[in-house]
Every structure is written in C-alpha cells, then in structure tokens.
Design a protein around this motif. Structure first.
Motif, mmCIF file in Angstrom:
data_model
loop_
_atom_site.group_PDB
_atom_site.id
_atom_site.type_symbol
_atom_site.label_atom_id
_atom_site.label_comp_id
_atom_site.label_asym_id
_atom_site.label_seq_id
_atom_site.Cartn_x
_atom_site.Cartn_y
_atom_site.Cartn_z
ATOM 1 N N ALA A 260 2.720 7.738 16.398
ATOM 2 C CA ALA A 260 3.116 7.418 15.025
ATOM 3 C C ALA A 260 3.615 5.986 14.918
ATOM 4 N N LEU A 261 4.349 5.531 15.947
ATOM 5 C CA LEU A 261 4.842 4.150 15.933
ATOM 6 C C LEU A 261 3.693 3.152 15.982
ATOM 7 N N VAL A 262 2.696 3.425 16.828
ATOM 8 C CA VAL A 262 1.547 2.520 16.927
ATOM 9 C C VAL A 262 0.795 2.475 15.599
ATOM 10 N N GLU A 263 0.622 3.613 14.936
ATOM 11 C CA GLU A 263 -0.052 3.630 13.646
ATOM 12 C C GLU A 263 0.747 2.855 12.594
ATOM 13 N N ASP A 264 2.071 2.982 12.644
ATOM 14 C CA ASP A 264 2.902 2.217 11.708
ATOM 15 C C ASP A 264 2.771 0.720 11.948
ATOM 16 N N VAL A 265 2.766 0.325 13.221
ATOM 17 C CA VAL A 265 2.627 -1.100 13.547
ATOM 18 C C VAL A 265 1.284 -1.630 13.048
ATOM 19 N N LEU A 266 0.217 -0.844 13.234
ATOM 20 C CA LEU A 266 -1.096 -1.263 12.736
ATOM 21 C C LEU A 266 -1.094 -1.382 11.219
ATOM 22 N N GLU A 267 -0.409 -0.477 10.539
ATOM 23 C CA GLU A 267 -0.349 -0.544 9.076
ATOM 24 C C GLU A 267 0.411 -1.782 8.621
ATOM 25 N N VAL A 268 1.516 -2.096 9.292
ATOM 26 C CA VAL A 268 2.264 -3.310 8.958
ATOM 27 C C VAL A 268 1.395 -4.543 9.177
ATOM 28 N N ALA A 269 0.622 -4.547 10.282
ATOM 29 C CA ALA A 269 -0.254 -5.688 10.553
ATOM 30 C C ALA A 269 -1.299 -5.843 9.462
ATOM 31 N N ARG A 270 -1.828 -4.737 8.962
ATOM 32 C CA ARG A 270 -2.817 -4.827 7.883
ATOM 33 C C ARG A 270 -2.162 -5.344 6.600
ATOM 34 N N LEU A 271 -0.949 -4.891 6.311
ATOM 35 C CA LEU A 271 -0.259 -5.365 5.109
ATOM 36 C C LEU A 271 0.090 -6.844 5.212
ATOM 37 N N ASP A 272 0.343 -7.318 6.427
ATOM 38 C CA ASP A 272 0.682 -8.737 6.607
ATOM 39 C C ASP A 272 -0.482 -9.652 6.278
ATOM 40 N N THR A 273 -1.701 -9.149 6.358
ATOM 41 C CA THR A 273 -2.851 -10.012 6.077
ATOM 42 C C THR A 273 -2.989 -10.333 4.594
ATOM 43 N N ALA A 274 -2.281 -9.584 3.731
ATOM 44 C CA ALA A 274 -2.345 -9.773 2.273
ATOM 45 C C ALA A 274 -3.761 -9.638 1.744
ATOM 46 N N THR A 275 -4.592 -8.847 2.457
ATOM 47 C CA THR A 275 -5.964 -8.619 2.003
ATOM 48 C C THR A 275 -6.163 -7.186 1.497
ATOM 49 N N GLU A 276 -5.119 -6.368 1.589
ATOM 50 C CA GLU A 276 -5.219 -4.988 1.134
ATOM 51 C C GLU A 276 -5.382 -4.941 -0.391
ATOM 52 N N ARG A 277 -6.268 -4.069 -0.867
ATOM 53 C CA ARG A 277 -6.501 -3.927 -2.301
ATOM 54 C C ARG A 277 -6.380 -2.449 -2.683
ATOM 55 N N PRO A 278 -5.690 -2.160 -3.791
ATOM 56 C CA PRO A 278 -5.522 -0.753 -4.178
ATOM 57 C C PRO A 278 -6.790 -0.181 -4.795
ATOM 58 N N GLU A 279 -6.989 1.132 -4.636
ATOM 59 C CA GLU A 279 -8.066 1.855 -5.294
ATOM 60 C C GLU A 279 -7.440 2.637 -6.444
ATOM 61 N N LEU A 280 -7.550 2.098 -7.649
ATOM 62 C CA LEU A 280 -6.803 2.612 -8.787
ATOM 63 C C LEU A 280 -7.474 3.827 -9.402
ATOM 64 N N SER A 281 -6.613 4.711 -9.860
ATOM 65 C CA SER A 281 -7.059 5.867 -10.633
ATOM 66 C C SER A 281 -5.901 6.319 -11.507
ATOM 67 N N ASP A 282 -6.203 6.969 -12.611
ATOM 68 C CA ASP A 282 -5.164 7.429 -13.543
ATOM 69 C C ASP A 282 -4.545 8.722 -13.035
ATOM 70 N N ILE A 283 -3.207 8.740 -12.967
ATOM 71 C CA ILE A 283 -2.495 9.948 -12.558
ATOM 72 C C ILE A 283 -1.312 10.154 -13.489
ATOM 73 N N ALA A 284 -0.942 11.421 -13.690
ATOM 74 C CA ALA A 284 0.278 11.751 -14.420
ATOM 75 C C ALA A 284 1.430 11.639 -13.426
ATOM 76 N N LEU A 285 2.253 10.617 -13.586
ATOM 77 C CA LEU A 285 3.219 10.269 -12.551
ATOM 78 C C LEU A 285 4.221 11.390 -12.297
ATOM 79 N N GLY A 286 4.755 12.002 -13.363
ATOM 80 C CA GLY A 286 5.762 13.042 -13.165
ATOM 81 C C GLY A 286 5.219 14.214 -12.377
ATOM 82 N N ARG A 287 4.046 14.720 -12.747
ATOM 83 C CA ARG A 287 3.454 15.852 -12.037
ATOM 84 C C ARG A 287 3.075 15.474 -10.608
ATOM 85 N N PHE A 288 2.588 14.266 -10.423
ATOM 86 C CA PHE A 288 2.213 13.815 -9.084
ATOM 87 C C PHE A 288 3.436 13.784 -8.168
#
Length: 419
Positions: A260-288
């Motif tokens: 789990a720690l290694v996966e977290d470190v990889l995720e932080v490394a991906r976020l550091d690149t500032a190349t991540e892009r969200p895949e948007l979709s409409d959700i009802a926030l309260g129910r979600f």
C-alpha cells in the motif's frame, strides 16, 4: 496547499501612484525653489536698477541747482518727508538712495547734500511692483505646468513599470500553479534591460532550477517505487506459500502495508507531474458521499444539508473522501461526522486536532509530528490535496474552536440537484 485561515490581504497602494506621487512632490519642490530664486533675484535687480536710476537723476538735479540755484524736475530742498537715515547719510555732500514703503505706497528716494541743505527726489515704485506681480503670475503658471507634466510623466512611467510587474506576478503565479510553459521574462516583455527584466530572468532561472530538482526527486521516488514492485510481488507469492500460523499472518500483514505504501508513493509521483486530468461526470454529491462514507467508515455520521449535481471525477473524489475518513478514524476520535452542503464536504472528528505545522504549511509527505501523525507516513492527506488540485477543488484544514479537526473540500460551482 495552505490551510490556515488568514485575514484578507491589505489593499496595497499601486507602484504607479507611488512613483507619480514622488515625481509630483519633487516637481513641486523644484518649481517652488526656482520660483523663489527667480522672484528674489528679479526683485533685487529691480531695486538696484531703480536706486541707480534715481541716483543719476538726483545728480542731474544737483548740477541744475548749482547752475540756477533752484530745484527743478520734481526735486525738493529739505523735504520734511525725507527719511531721517537718508538725511543723515548725505551730510558732507554725499549722494545716497533708499527704498521705503509707507502708508501712501512704495517709493524710491535719492538725496544729495549741497550748501548745507539736502536736495532730494522721490519716485513712485508701483510700476516695478506691478512687473514683479506679473512675473509671479507667470512663475505660478509655469510651476503648475511643470507639476502637471511631472505628474503625467510619473503616471506614465509608473503605469508601464507597474504593468510589467503585474504581468510578472501573474506569470509567477501560473508557474507556482504548475504551468511549466510560462516564462516570467517573456511575460514582462519590453526591449529595455532594466531591473524588472533582471528580476524576471532571475525568477525564471530559480523556477527552472527548482523544477529540475523536483523532477529529479520525483523520478527517483517513482523509480524506487517501481523497482520495489518486483520484489514485493515475489514476497507476496512467497508469503502465500508459508504454512499457516501467527508468524505467517504478521509477514503477510507487513507485506500488505508495504505494498500500500509503494502504491501511495507511485500515486504521489504521478500527481507531482501535474499531468493528471480528471474524467468528469455528473453526480449527485449528497447521495454519492452518503453511500461512499457509509462503506468507507461505517461509524461515521453523514448529514446532507443541500444536495447538488456536480461535474467531477468520481474515482478521485472517492479517493479524497477515503483518505480524509481514514485520517479521521485513525488519528482522531469519535464521533466522526461528514456534512454535505452544496459543493462543500466537511469531515469533522473529535480528536486532538491537526498539528500546527500542517495548519501552517499544509500536508507534507513522510512528515511525523503531533498525535495525528503518529504511525503514519503523511501520504494520505498529501494525496488528498493533490487529487483536490486535479479536480480544481480547494482542500483546507482547521482546528475549530469547539475542538477536534476539520477538513473541508470545496468543489467547483455546481447546479441544483433535481428532485
């Protein structure tokens, strides 16, 4: 991400107006000084010319008096209005002049001693005073023109410099936000190699050096995490072959934590690149949030004040919510409450609160300190903050007056949820 709540910034006075005020003040001082100098010099020269001319006139009268024995051309013998000091100065046949102001006006006097008597001549000085007043008016208009031109020049110079510095500040803010294509020097522009251009080039050099260092650190972190995946896979396989028992369970548990720690470190490394892009979709926030929070933290209390439909990335939002709830359950105390109000999600626990360095500097990876970070690696809140930035949301941390810790996620504006 900064999280401490600070007072709003004081409205700064624009550099343009500061420069304009300084130039206007200098223009006023210079114009006033020059006007005083010109006034005094001209007034003194007028007085000297008037006294010299009056002395020449009285000498002409003196020659006529010696020839005819009479005072002519306005001259007077032993005039009672003659100033006493001037009468005393001409004893012995001398010639003297004086400028005197009386209730009748200002006059220039000239006197000469002759045969024990005093021959004097008085002339009005008013026309010269009128000339001096006319000069003062010209000086006043000229000074006003100088101050106006200086002020306009100051505004123009200050506006140009202020505009360049504002462009530099805007470009620096974009660099801070992660835009690697922006260069402050290009934003400042202009052909002049002045201090503003030097500052812009220095900021660009500093940003490039920091970016290179961060990129090197990110690559090292990502490489280490990738290299650890292979031995971890082998360890996982080997642990599954161990005979059942307490020691086997401990080894498998530690391997799961390490994975789990290694996966977290990889995720932080991906976020550091500032190349991540969200895949948007409409959700009802309260129910979600209600469904996910119940599954992630069964003991948490969920309140939905206002439900709205938001365009966001459900996977990243769930990741943020999971990390905030895990942090509240692991380092806080019950009750843990999750409140949804419009586009705001607030996670509140009754634990000891966030440490001061986190409130001051925001979450930092692998930082320990205070009760809330004991036993953690600082990656959960770091990942939550990074994912929030990808979503264009704002994640803040605070210790409310009533106690505990409060994490607030503000998503971008949304539209009301249909009934």
């Amino acid at each position: 991400m900064r999280s401490a709540r600070a007072a709003g910034p004081r409205r700064a006075v624009s550099l343009r107006w500061k420069i304009s005020a300084v130039i206007a003040a200098v223009s006023i001082l210079v114009a006033a000084a020059l006007s005083v100098i010109v006034h005094v010099t001209y007034a003194r020269r007028q007085a000297d010319d008037a006294r010299r001319l009056q002395a020449e006139r009285v000498e002409l009268l003196l020659r006529e008096y010696r020839r005819s024995g009479q005072a002519v051309f306005g001259g007077r013998l032993d005039d009672p209005a003659l100033p006493p000091d001037l009468r005393a100065a001409v004893r012995g046949g001398a010639v003297a002049t004086a400028l005197r102001r009386t209730g009748e006006g200002t006059f220039v006097w000239a006197a000469a001693g002759v045969d024990g008597r005093v021959l004097s001549l008085r002339s009005d000085y008013r026309h010269r005073l009128d000339d001096l007043a006319a000069l003062d008016r010209v000086l006043l208009l000229g000074s006003a023109a100088v101050v106006a031109c200086g002020g306009l020049a100051g505004i123009a110079i200050g506006a140009r410099l202020s505009r360049r510095l504002r462009r530099a500040a805007a470009a620096a803010s974009r660099v801070t936000a992660g835009d690697r294509t922006v260069r402050v020097g290009a934003a400042v522009g202009g052909r002049s190699h002045d201090e503003a251009a030097e500052l812009a080039h220095a900021v660009d050099a500093m940003a490039e050096a920091l970016q290179a260092r961060l990129e090197a650190e990110r690559r090292v972190t990502a490489d280490i995490a990738h290299e650890l995946r292979t031995p971890l896979t082998g360890l996982t396989t080997a642990a599954e072959l161990l005979p059942p028992g307490r020691m086997t369970e401990l080894v498998q548990g530690r391997i799961r934590v390490l994975r789990a720690l290694v996966e977290d470190v990889l995720e932080v490394a991906r976020l550091d690149t500032a190349t991540e892009r969200p895949e948007l979709s409409d959700i009802a926030l309260g129910r979600f949030v209600s469904r996910r929070a119940t599954a992630l933290a069964p003991g948490a209390h969920v309140r939905v004040r206002t439900d709205t439909v938001v365009a966001t990335d459900p996977r990243r939002l769930e990741r943020i919510l999971a990390n905030l709830l895990a942090n509240a359950v692991r380092h806080g105390a019950e009750p843990v409450t999750v409140e949804v109000d419009g586009t705001r999600i607030a996670v509140h626990d009754r634990g000891p609160g966030f440490p001061g360095d986190l409130l001051r500097d925001g979450p930092a990876r692998f930082r320990k300190g205070g009760d809330r970070t004991t036993g953690g690696h600082g990656l959960g809140l770091t990942i939550a903050a990074g994912q929030a930035a990808v979503l264009g949301a704002r994640l803040t941390f605070a210790n409310p007056p009533g106690g505990g810790a409060l994490a607030t996620l503000d998503l971008p504006p949304a539209r009301p949820c249909p009934a």
